[in-house]
Write a protein that holds these residues in place. Sequence first.
Motif, PDB file in Angstrom:
ATOM      1  N   ALA A   1     -99.205  39.452  20.905  1.00 56.18           N
ATOM      2  CA  ALA A   1     -99.500  38.487  21.960  1.00 56.18           C
ATOM      3  C   ALA A   1     -98.243  37.876  22.563  1.00 56.18           C
ATOM      4  O   ALA A   1     -98.122  37.760  23.785  1.00 56.18           O
ATOM      5  CB  ALA A   1    -100.407  37.382  21.420  1.00 56.18           C
ATOM      6  N   VAL A   2     -97.284  37.487  21.708  1.00 56.80           N
ATOM      7  CA  VAL A   2     -96.108  36.764  22.219  1.00 56.80           C
ATOM      8  C   VAL A   2     -94.856  37.621  22.277  1.00 56.80           C
ATOM      9  O   VAL A   2     -93.860  37.226  22.891  1.00 56.80           O
ATOM     10  CB  VAL A   2     -95.825  35.504  21.364  1.00 56.80           C
ATOM     11  CG1 VAL A   2     -97.010  34.570  21.385  1.00 56.80           C
ATOM     12  CG2 VAL A   2     -95.452  35.876  19.928  1.00 56.80           C
ATOM     13  N   GLY A   3     -94.880  38.807  21.656  1.00 57.31           N
ATOM     14  CA  GLY A   3     -93.714  39.691  21.689  1.00 57.31           C
ATOM     15  C   GLY A   3     -92.790  39.448  20.510  1.00 57.31           C
ATOM     16  O   GLY A   3     -92.648  38.323  20.034  1.00 57.31           O
ATOM     17  N   THR A   4     -92.158  40.500  20.029  1.00 51.23           N
ATOM     18  CA  THR A   4     -91.219  40.385  18.923  1.00 51.23           C
ATOM     19  C   THR A   4     -89.799  40.199  19.455  1.00 51.23           C
ATOM     20  O   THR A   4     -89.493  40.546  20.584  1.00 51.23           O
ATOM     21  CB  THR A   4     -91.255  41.646  18.040  1.00 51.23           C
ATOM     22  OG1 THR A   4     -90.926  42.794  18.852  1.00 51.23           O
ATOM     23  CG2 THR A   4     -92.631  41.858  17.442  1.00 51.23           C
ATOM     24  N   THR A   5     -88.934  39.639  18.614  1.00 51.46           N
ATOM     25  CA  THR A   5     -87.545  39.411  19.001  1.00 51.46           C
ATOM     26  C   THR A   5     -86.619  40.142  18.039  1.00 51.46           C
ATOM     27  O   THR A   5     -87.033  40.575  16.971  1.00 51.46           O
ATOM     28  CB  THR A   5     -87.199  37.912  18.975  1.00 51.46           C
ATOM     29  OG1 THR A   5     -87.267  37.447  17.611  1.00 51.46           O
ATOM     30  CG2 THR A   5     -88.163  37.113  19.813  1.00 51.46           C
ATOM     31  N   SER A   6     -85.362  40.276  18.450  1.00 49.99           N
ATOM     32  CA  SER A   6     -84.334  40.820  17.558  1.00 49.99           C
ATOM     33  C   SER A   6     -83.549  39.642  16.976  1.00 49.99           C
ATOM     34  O   SER A   6     -83.656  38.513  17.442  1.00 49.99           O
ATOM     35  CB  SER A   6     -83.394  41.744  18.334  1.00 49.99           C
ATOM     36  OG  SER A   6     -82.691  41.005  19.327  1.00 49.99           O
ATOM     37  N   LYS A   7     -82.725  39.912  15.955  1.00 53.72           N
ATOM     38  CA  LYS A   7     -81.933  38.846  15.348  1.00 53.72           C
ATOM     39  C   LYS A   7     -80.984  38.226  16.366  1.00 53.72           C
ATOM     40  O   LYS A   7     -80.845  37.001  16.441  1.00 53.72           O
ATOM     41  CB  LYS A   7     -81.142  39.395  14.157  1.00 53.72           C
ATOM     42  CG  LYS A   7     -81.989  39.684  12.925  1.00 53.72           C
ATOM     43  CD  LYS A   7     -81.122  40.137  11.762  1.00 53.72           C
ATOM     44  CE  LYS A   7     -81.959  40.410  10.527  1.00 53.72           C
ATOM     45  NZ  LYS A   7     -81.122  40.853   9.378  1.00 53.72           N
ATOM     46  N   ALA A   8     -80.312  39.092  17.146  1.00 51.03           N
ATOM     47  CA  ALA A   8     -79.349  38.592  18.135  1.00 51.03           C
ATOM     48  C   ALA A   8     -80.048  37.769  19.212  1.00 51.03           C
ATOM     49  O   ALA A   8     -79.575  36.697  19.601  1.00 51.03           O
ATOM     50  CB  ALA A   8     -78.596  39.761  18.761  1.00 51.03           C
ATOM     51  N   LYS A   9     -81.174  38.256  19.695  1.00 45.62           N
ATOM     52  CA  LYS A   9     -81.890  37.553  20.766  1.00 45.62           C
ATOM     53  C   LYS A   9     -82.444  36.221  20.254  1.00 45.62           C
ATOM     54  O   LYS A   9     -82.388  35.207  20.955  1.00 45.62           O
ATOM     55  CB  LYS A   9     -83.040  38.444  21.254  1.00 45.62           C
ATOM     56  CG  LYS A   9     -83.577  38.080  22.634  1.00 45.62           C
ATOM     57  CD  LYS A   9     -82.866  38.899  23.692  1.00 45.62           C
ATOM     58  CE  LYS A   9     -83.358  38.541  25.085  1.00 45.62           C
ATOM     59  NZ  LYS A   9     -84.316  39.505  25.612  1.00 45.62           N
ATOM     60  N   GLU A  10     -82.960  36.229  19.038  1.00 43.80           N
ATOM     61  CA  GLU A  10     -83.505  34.997  18.470  1.00 43.80           C
ATOM     62  C   GLU A  10     -82.401  33.970  18.255  1.00 43.80           C
ATOM     63  O   GLU A  10     -82.597  32.772  18.470  1.00 43.80           O
ATOM     64  CB  GLU A  10     -84.221  35.301  17.152  1.00 43.80           C
ATOM     65  CG  GLU A  10     -84.894  34.097  16.510  1.00 43.80           C
ATOM     66  CD  GLU A  10     -85.994  33.496  17.362  1.00 43.80           C
ATOM     67  OE1 GLU A  10     -86.216  32.277  17.244  1.00 43.80           O
ATOM     68  OE2 GLU A  10     -86.632  34.219  18.151  1.00 43.80           O
ATOM     69  N   ALA A  11     -81.220  34.432  17.826  1.00 36.18           N
ATOM     70  CA  ALA A  11     -80.093  33.517  17.629  1.00 36.18           C
ATOM     71  C   ALA A  11     -79.687  32.872  18.951  1.00 36.18           C
ATOM     72  O   ALA A  11     -79.425  31.658  19.017  1.00 36.18           O
ATOM     73  CB  ALA A  11     -78.908  34.261  17.021  1.00 36.18           C
ATOM     74  N   THR A  12     -79.646  33.678  20.023  1.00 33.55           N
ATOM     75  CA  THR A  12     -79.311  33.131  21.343  1.00 33.55           C
ATOM     76  C   THR A  12     -80.373  32.146  21.808  1.00 33.55           C
ATOM     77  O   THR A  12     -80.054  31.087  22.359  1.00 33.55           O
ATOM     78  CB  THR A  12     -79.178  34.272  22.377  1.00 33.55           C
ATOM     79  OG1 THR A  12     -78.186  35.201  21.924  1.00 33.55           O
ATOM     80  CG2 THR A  12     -78.777  33.737  23.732  1.00 33.55           C
ATOM     81  N   ALA A  13     -81.638  32.487  21.576  1.00 33.60           N
ATOM     82  CA  ALA A  13     -82.730  31.606  21.994  1.00 33.60           C
ATOM     83  C   ALA A  13     -82.666  30.274  21.256  1.00 33.60           C
ATOM     84  O   ALA A  13     -82.855  29.203  21.857  1.00 33.60           O
ATOM     85  CB  ALA A  13     -84.070  32.291  21.737  1.00 33.60           C
ATOM     86  N   ARG A  14     -82.366  30.324  19.977  1.00 35.73           N
ATOM     87  CA  ARG A  14     -82.296  29.071  19.205  1.00 35.73           C
ATOM     88  C   ARG A  14     -81.094  28.230  19.623  1.00 35.73           C
ATOM     89  O   ARG A  14     -81.160  26.992  19.609  1.00 35.73           O
ATOM     90  CB  ARG A  14     -82.252  29.387  17.709  1.00 35.73           C
ATOM     91  CG  ARG A  14     -83.529  30.053  17.226  1.00 35.73           C
ATOM     92  CD  ARG A  14     -83.678  30.029  15.732  1.00 35.73           C
ATOM     93  NE  ARG A  14     -84.918  30.696  15.332  1.00 35.73           N
ATOM     94  CZ  ARG A  14     -85.545  30.487  14.184  1.00 35.73           C
ATOM     95  NH1 ARG A  14     -85.051  29.632  13.314  1.00 35.73           N
ATOM     96  NH2 ARG A  14     -86.655  31.131  13.904  1.00 35.73           N
ATOM     97  N   ALA A  15     -80.000  28.893  19.995  1.00 34.99           N
ATOM     98  CA  ALA A  15     -78.842  28.157  20.516  1.00 34.99           C
ATOM     99  C   ALA A  15     -79.219  27.454  21.814  1.00 34.99           C
ATOM    100  O   ALA A  15     -78.854  26.292  22.041  1.00 34.99           O
ATOM    101  CB  ALA A  15     -77.669  29.104  20.736  1.00 34.99           C
ATOM    102  N   ALA A  16     -79.956  28.156  22.678  1.00 35.21           N
ATOM    103  CA  ALA A  16     -80.397  27.556  23.944  1.00 35.21           C
ATOM    104  C   ALA A  16     -81.341  26.383  23.691  1.00 35.21           C
ATOM    105  O   ALA A  16     -81.231  25.327  24.328  1.00 35.21           O
ATOM    106  CB  ALA A  16     -81.087  28.619  24.806  1.00 35.21           C
ATOM    107  N   GLU A  17     -82.261  26.563  22.769  1.00 31.64           N
ATOM    108  CA  GLU A  17     -83.199  25.488  22.453  1.00 31.64           C
ATOM    109  C   GLU A  17     -82.488  24.316  21.796  1.00 31.64           C
ATOM    110  O   GLU A  17     -82.907  23.162  21.947  1.00 31.64           O
ATOM    111  CB  GLU A  17     -84.313  26.041  21.568  1.00 31.64           C
ATOM    112  CG  GLU A  17     -85.243  26.975  22.329  1.00 31.64           C
ATOM    113  CD  GLU A  17     -86.143  27.816  21.440  1.00 31.64           C
ATOM    114  OE1 GLU A  17     -87.177  28.303  21.936  1.00 31.64           O
ATOM    115  OE2 GLU A  17     -85.813  28.017  20.250  1.00 31.64           O
ATOM    116  N   GLY A  18     -81.412  24.610  21.071  1.00 31.68           N
ATOM    117  CA  GLY A  18     -80.616  23.533  20.490  1.00 31.68           C
ATOM    118  C   GLY A  18     -79.958  22.667  21.557  1.00 31.68           C
ATOM    119  O   GLY A  18     -79.733  21.473  21.345  1.00 31.68           O
ATOM    120  N   LEU A  19     -79.671  23.268  22.705  1.00 32.35           N
ATOM    121  CA  LEU A  19     -79.104  22.517  23.823  1.00 32.35           C
ATOM    122  C   LEU A  19     -80.172  21.768  24.608  1.00 32.35           C
ATOM    123  O   LEU A  19     -79.846  20.895  25.415  1.00 32.35           O
ATOM    124  CB  LEU A  19     -78.363  23.468  24.774  1.00 32.35           C
ATOM    125  CG  LEU A  19     -77.088  24.128  24.224  1.00 32.35           C
ATOM    126  CD1 LEU A  19     -76.553  25.149  25.214  1.00 32.35           C
ATOM    127  CD2 LEU A  19     -76.028  23.080  23.918  1.00 32.35           C
TER     128      LEU A  19
END
Length: 467
Positions: free
Chosen positions: A139-157
């Motif tokens: 339903a929501v799609g899977t992520t890779s380790k690198a992509k998830e790390a970037t997404a969490r960095a963005a959400e941290g901002l």
Amino acid sequence: MALSEREELEMLRLRKQKAEADGSQRQPKEPSFGEKVGAFTYGGAVGLGGGLGELEKFGAYTVPEFLGFREKGARDKYTIGGVERETIFPTGAEVEKGLSKLGIQPPREEVSGYKTAGEIVGGFGTALPSIVKGGARLAVGTTSKAKEATARAAEGLGFKLSPAQVRRDVPMPAKGATFYAPENQNLANKLASQATGKEAAEITPAFVRGRLTDLGKEFDKVYKGKTFNIDTSAIQALDAIRSFETQLPPSQQLAAVRGAADKIVRSFSSLSSRTGAQPQTFAIEGNALQTIRNDLMSAARSASDRSDAHRLYELVDAIDGSIARNHPEVAARLNQLRPLYRNSVILEDLIRQKGVRGGDISLESLGNMLGAQKQAVRRVGGELDQLGEIGRELQLRARWQKEGDGVGLPDLLRTTMGKGAATLGLRGRPARAVQRALGAEKPLSTKERAAQAIAAGTAVKPLQTEE
């Protein structure tokens, strides 16, 4: 002899009692709670133990027989532990036979429903977590380790992201989670402007020009009226500036820059050729460096060829770096000013390349520009570089950009693509929270694969033909 009315009533009462007694003997006793639990547990053992065998039987016999590839009733024979078998793994019927040998008999017909429920839970229960996770990932799609790390960095901002732009398969450009485009845009403008040393709600040409002017004045304060020691890297930069300046058209040549650079390079060469010379101790006037910096920066900003402009910026930065290395008293201030000036130059370039419109910056455009190393100021790993990486990796677009939204039927049918996903809430923050909780995509473990195989066997059991 005729019976009296009282005798007839008594006879009817006795007959009724006898009928009720006979009926109670014929009707089975109501199952107890313990019997129901026992039937459920028995079914669970059969479902769990016989799932693999049922799947094997379905694939080896039922399907081939249905397709005509195997003669009906023909069975393979396996000898396992001295016992001849038709399947390698035990089927549900074989599990029941095994239980009967242990003295555990099948539950009676009245609780067969509980037994069936137990078989379903036993067969699907162990696979349920992976089934639920698989459905959520679909339903929501899977992520890779690198992509998830970037997404969490963005959400941290503070950015609010859509699962569609974080997923691994065919990610979709987006302005963030549903309803958060304005908030994400304001944050992007704020963080990008802060990288120049001054916060602004909108990034306009006037704002960037003002930052370059103000920072230039701060450099003047560092250099004016002082004397500095430089090292060979600064001399190499000055020599490159001399060569570069001679290649410019006559109308763009900078005589003052060439003259100052010539004087410094000749003096440095003369002093360094002496016996026992220590080049890093040779002093030059800050006013001369100030002239070189200001004229070169002005030329770079007006240059039509941005690759030439970036080359000049880097040469001037090399001189600033040399001063910072040899003068601790001004190093902290220079190391503060240099990235701020560089970031202002980057934003100026981005405006020229139409990556900023109406004061709103596109982090995707910023990342794409910084990623083109031949056309961008070199990376130093600062805040603006991080914003660019976030924009490029997550395709985080500005409010004035179009999102990658499909309108055809295939797009509408894809769960995390097309307008249907927004309607279902699959681009909102809750969906991203689910995606984040699931983490990066991982291969199924042996335990999970076995559980899924058991569940598949349970699912196909009703299709099996009883022998």
